[in-house]
Scaffold this motif. Sequence first.
Motif: not given
Length: 206
Positions: A166-175
């Motif tokens: 099990x792996x986890x990661x945070x992804x985020x994008x802003x405009x």
Amino acid sequence: MISPANILRRAGLGMAAAGASLALTACISLGAEPPESLITLSATASAPAGAGASAGREDSAAAIAVLTPEVPAKLDVLRVPVNVSDTQVAYLQEAVWIEKPARLFRRMIGEILRLRGGALVLDSDDTPTLAGVSLRGTLSEMSYDAPTSSVVVRFDAVRTDSSGAVLSRRFEARESGVAPEAEFVGPALNRAANTVAGEVADWVLE
């Protein structure tokens, strides 16, 4: 025998009641006004017509299951939340999703995975094949941030592979520089969601 005075009195009461009823009807709406348009998410690219994939019991590890993300209460609605401050949330006027954003985002990730990986992707509730890889997580933001005039999409992804790792990661994008109106916020959210979904797909296919 009813006197003419009583007849006039009763007629006046009837007219008053009718007038009150009309006034009440004018003040009460039995249904919300439908929005002029609804907003949705769409992948900027999709698998071509005729493209397909398959997986049997022996090669089920090639299948990828994309589960509907968990969401906070503010996103479990058809409205676009506006983060007014760290402790205040409102909803953007006239911005209404065609479907709850968690399901829209799930299908967007599935479409991008099909395009990039060529694997069998299961992104609906009907999953007849036991997938070797599963993707789940929490869509914590798909919102408009009022203090910075920006939209933000944030997804905390969890990937489980065929070995059980099990792996986890945070992804985020802003405009940024987005006016607080549905006609601008909707397309900006779609662009940010495409960015996040693309990064998630690349991560899953590593």
